[in-house]
Design a protein around this motif. Structure first.
Motif: not given
Length: 216
Positions: A10-12, A22-25, A63-65
């Protein structure tokens, strides 16, 4: 944690969990530099009139989806005009100054270790062939999402996925290795083998015993 645990796959997304992805800028403040623009073009390709245009927040959500849906392995970076801390590897280059080999060789070594653990756990005899691609998430170290090809004892190839954590660019922890979903093992030779499966993979046991594998 055992490699077969569902949580490993799973992606936490809980920001208070140290395993959170979680991808952030990449650049929260200031203008994007020319170097950033060149990097973005290499990742995404040249932008034209047909390129999708989303707001920054829409891109972050998208991108997070994709990360959650593919569990980090399949992200369409051509859709993004922003740089994130989740990005693809350029396999013939090196992603870190602490590593003295190309990503293709580095991820190849990690994939060989992952498939060795998989063989012990599942009673199979797959051999590593090549790295197909890899995605990287950079936070307190790196999390690698490696897609690679391996062949069985009948010389049939399968696509595998391995998640590996490189904590503070030093300690390597193999989270899991699996067949890419949607494939079946069809080799009769492997199906005849009866192998007692250990409860944990060998690298997890090494970590419990205090053995640390260093990046070199």
């Amino acid at each position: 944690m055992a490699s077969s645990s569902r949580k490993d796959y799973e992606i936490i997304s809980d920001p208070f969990d140290p395993r959170c992805v979680i991808a952030t800028f990449k650049a929260l403040f200031g203008e994007v530099t020319e170097e950033d623009k060149l990097l973005l073009e290499r990742i995404r390709g040249k932008e034209d009139n047909t390129s999708p245009k989303y707001t920054d927040q829409e891109e972050r959500n998208l991108i997070n989806k994709q990360i959650r849906k593919s569990q980090g392995f399949d992200v369409d970076f051509s859709k993004f005009r922003c740089l994130f801390d989740f990005y693809p590897s350029f396999l013939d280059e090196c992603h870190s100054t602490l590593i003295r080999e190309t990503d293709r060789k580095f991820f190849g070594r990690l994939a060989q270790e992952s498939i060795a653990d998989y063989n012990i756990r599942e009673g199979t005899s797959f051999e590593f062939v090549e790295v197909d691609k890899a995605n990287l998430f950079r936070d307190k170290g790196y999390t690698y999402f490696i897609t690679f090809v391996a062949k069985d004892s009948c010389n049939k190839t399968k696509v595998f996925q391995a998640k590996v954590c490189n904590v503070l660019c030093r300690e390597i922890e193999h989270s899991f290795c699996r067949l890419k979903p949607g494939q079946k093992i069809e080799c009769y030779e492997d199906s005849k083998r009866v192998v007692k499966k250990p409860k944990y993979n060998t690298r997890s046991n090494n970590k419990r015993a205090g053995v640390i594998t260093n990046v070199s």
